[in-house]
Design a protein around this motif. Structure first.
Motif, short mmCIF file in Angstrom:
data_model
loop_
_atom_site.label_atom_id
_atom_site.label_comp_id
_atom_site.label_asym_id
_atom_site.label_seq_id
_atom_site.Cartn_x
_atom_site.Cartn_y
_atom_site.Cartn_z
N LYS A 98 -5.11 11.65 1.99
CA LYS A 98 -4.94 10.20 2.07
C LYS A 98 -3.53 9.84 2.53
CE LYS A 98 -3.92 7.98 -1.57
NZ LYS A 98 -3.90 7.40 -2.93
N ASP A 108 -8.59 9.39 5.87
CA ASP A 108 -9.42 8.75 4.84
C ASP A 108 -10.75 9.43 4.62
OD1 ASP A 108 -7.48 6.75 4.45
OD2 ASP A 108 -8.25 5.59 6.13
N ASP A 126 0.47 3.92 -2.96
CA ASP A 126 0.11 5.30 -2.66
C ASP A 126 1.18 6.26 -3.17
OD1 ASP A 126 -2.19 4.42 -1.46
OD2 ASP A 126 -1.50 4.73 0.60
N LYS A 137 0.83 -1.21 0.00
CA LYS A 137 0.00 0.00 0.00
C LYS A 137 0.86 1.26 0.00
CE LYS A 137 -3.94 2.25 2.25
NZ LYS A 137 -3.34 3.60 2.18
N ARG A 178 -7.00 16.01 -2.16
CA ARG A 178 -7.56 14.76 -1.65
C ARG A 178 -6.49 13.68 -1.53
NH1 ARG A 178 -13.22 14.32 -1.71
NH2 ARG A 178 -14.22 16.25 -2.37
#
Length: 581
Positions: A261, A266, A109, A105, A257
């Motif tokens: 994150k 979130d 990301d 992840k 946005r």
């Protein structure tokens, strides 16, 4: 921080967070081997950052922003991602699988952020700050002096006088200029560029001061060359970047946005505003109830919480008395922590020091200086207080870091039971590299520190409790002002008025907050209150599940022992391991 492109991995690296995984469990060894795959890729593109994490053999290396770096880095991290997914397919140990999922992840990301940055933003580099950070990463009281000579090699490479190297400023100019003809790219915010230019001299002087503070010789010529290059680069920025800078501080919506994150938040911006404004009012009501008690104790004639805070700020500590005062406050907090069994403390003392001028320019707020934790040989985090220089007339500038009632909460946040304990627990207890580094985000790091303030607050003096509530009010304000500013729902002037008049922040702190929300690190400030709410909810749910068997000290020790886990994985660990203990 901006490197060749903004990525969460490189941000983590330059923040100096790392891990000394001293645990000997087989699963930790397996997980750390997987993390090395990512560290190897990081070292190729950010050796300064990877070195600060504890990767050996990188002291003399620097980031090279040469042509084609964007495509090469994407390709390399894509290959890293494939290797990790293959590991995940073959892995059966549940905790190792969790760590692999965290690594995957983090890279996904990071790749998303890198591509968004490439597609939307004109590259801009604060080279003076980058170089200062690279040298500061080697010349540090927590680093063995035998490593200091590598800083000279790094300095020469930055200046391009080492064979095979091009000056870093030339790379920065080239990487920016090659994107000038791409239509639709958004330039940096004008106010950010102007401030960077204004502060550049402090960083350039700070590099010299770092070397002068050692016994190193032979760096002077390289420094003079680099200083001239940096000043010439600033002239280029004035001529070429300022005309391309945007007047509106707001990022494109997709970039904001994505920033949320990456900070670990979130929630949708509108949901943040809704939750934060509700919490803000609850906290302010608490302050209005407490203000008359503080006023009575102090002999103040007013009962308004704003006036009470302003009067408390007049009782300040300055000059050479500041550091001993903070040490005394820390000692009293530690006595409280032990007496009330809030969390387990190490026997050793926590480090506290005053920042240098260059450090203060780079980070004007109180913060924790974290040593490299991979391969750590006994270095521990240090609570750093910004340098406050006396005015020419003998007075001292006002600061939210120097009044007595405020020192309690600031120390609880940055030292104990906050950040210092958070990172010391990882050094001394040992968790996997993944849980100490790649699970990092502001929500789980800063959420703990704000939660730490809350568990210490009931035992503080009344005036300190008032300021603890004020600090919490400021974090709630952050969680609605940051998105409101970036959605265009409020002006910077109005946001600053709220911070100064309603939250009662000082001018310097309020100004730093506005810069933080608008162009320094948009979205990050929302993570404090967001992470705090997550921990408060988790504690409530755990108390309900355990009833009378719940023990706060054991609960807090368990949380710290997990490392920097994302909220969902931490909640799972609490349910499956702690509640069943």
């Amino acid at each position: 921080m901006r490197t060749i492109h903004r990525t969460r991995l490189l941000f983590i690296a330059f923040c100096g967070f790392a891990l000394n995984a001293m645990a000997s469990d087989n699963w930790v060894e397996t997980s750390n081997a997987n993390a090395q795959i990512v560290l190897k890729a990081m070292a190729k593109y950010s050796p300064e950052g990877a070195g600060s994490l504890g990767v050996d053999g990188l002291d003399e290396d620097i980031s090279v922003w040469d042509k084609g770096i964007y495509k090469r880095s994407l390709a390399d991290f894509d290959e890293t991602l494939k290797a990790l997914n293959k590991k995940l397919d073959d892995e059966t140990h549940p905790t190792v699988r969790q760590d692999l999922q965290i690594l995957i992840k983090a890279i996904e990301d990071s790749l998303t952020s890198t591509k968004l940055d490439r597609d939307n933003m004109l590259p801009y580099y604060n080279v003076s700050s980058t170089v200062f950070s690279g040298i500061r990463g080697l010349i540090d009281p927590q680093i063995p002096a035998e490593r200091y000579p590598a800083a000279i090699v790094r300095l020469k490479k930055y200046a391009g006088i080492e064979r095979g190297y091009t000056p870093i400023v030339e790379h920065a100019i080239a990487r920016t200029k090659e994107r000038f003809k791409v239509k639709g790219l958004v330039g940096p915010y004008k106010g950010e560029v102007e401030q960077d230019l204004e502060r550049s001299a402090t960083f350039i002087t700070g590099i010299k001061e770092l070397f002068e503070g050692t016994e190193l010789t032979g760096w002077e010529e390289a420094y003079e060359t680099l200083a001239k290059q940096l000043n010439d680069y600033n002239d280029w920025v004035r001529a070429e970047m300022l005309p391309r800078a945007r007047e509106d501080y707001r990022l494109p919506n997709v970039m904001y946005r994505d920033a949320l994150k990456n900070w670990g938040v979130d929630a949708d911006p509108e949901e943040l505003i809704k939750r934060a404004t509700a919490g803000y009012m609850d906290i302010r009501n608490e302050m209005e109830a407490l203000a008359p008690l503080v006023a009575q104790e102090k002999g103040y004639e007013t009962k308004d919480y704003r006036e009470v805070i302003r009067l408390l700020k007049e009782d300040r500590v300055t000059g050479d008395a500041l550091l001993p005062f903070y040490r005394d406050v820390l000692g009293e907090l530690e006595d409280i922590i032990r007496a009330e069994r809030l969390v387990s403390l190490p026997e050793r003392e926590a480090g506290i020091r005053i920042a240098t001028a260059a450090e203060t320019a780079r980070q004007p707020a109180a913060h924790l200086d974290v040593p490299r934790l991979i391969g750590n040989t006994g270095e521990y985090p240090t609570f750093v207080i910004p340098l406050l220089e006396q005015n020419e007339d003998g007075t001292w500038p006002e600061s939210d870091d120097t009044y007595k009632a405020g020192a309690w909460t600031l120390t609880a946040h940055e030292a104990r039971p906050g950040h210092e304990l958070q990172f010391s627990s990882m050094i001394e207890g040992g968790v996997s590299i993944t849980r100490g580094v790649f699970a990092f985000n502001s929500a789980n790091v800063e959420g703990w520190a704000l939660y730490a303030e809350a568990i210490a607050k009931p035992y503080m003096p009344l005036d300190a409790q008032m300021i603890s509530l004020q600090y919490r009010l400021a974090r709630a304000a952050r969680m609605y002002l940051d998105p409101m500013l970036n959605l265009g729902r409020i002006t910077p002037e109005e946001a600053k008025r709220i911070l100064k008049e309603d939250v009662v922040l000082g001018e310097t702190w309020a100004q730093n907050e506005i810069e933080r929300y608008t162009y320094r690190i948009p979205g990050q400030a929302t993570a404090y209150y967001y992470g705090y709410l997550n921990l408060q909810a988790l504690r409530t749910q755990t108390e309900i599940a355990m009833g009378e068997a719940f023990d706060a000290q054991a609960f807090h020790d368990f949380i710290l022992a997990q490392g920097l886990l994302p909220p969902d994985i931490l909640a799972q660990a609490i349910r499956e391991k702690f509640v069943q203990m």
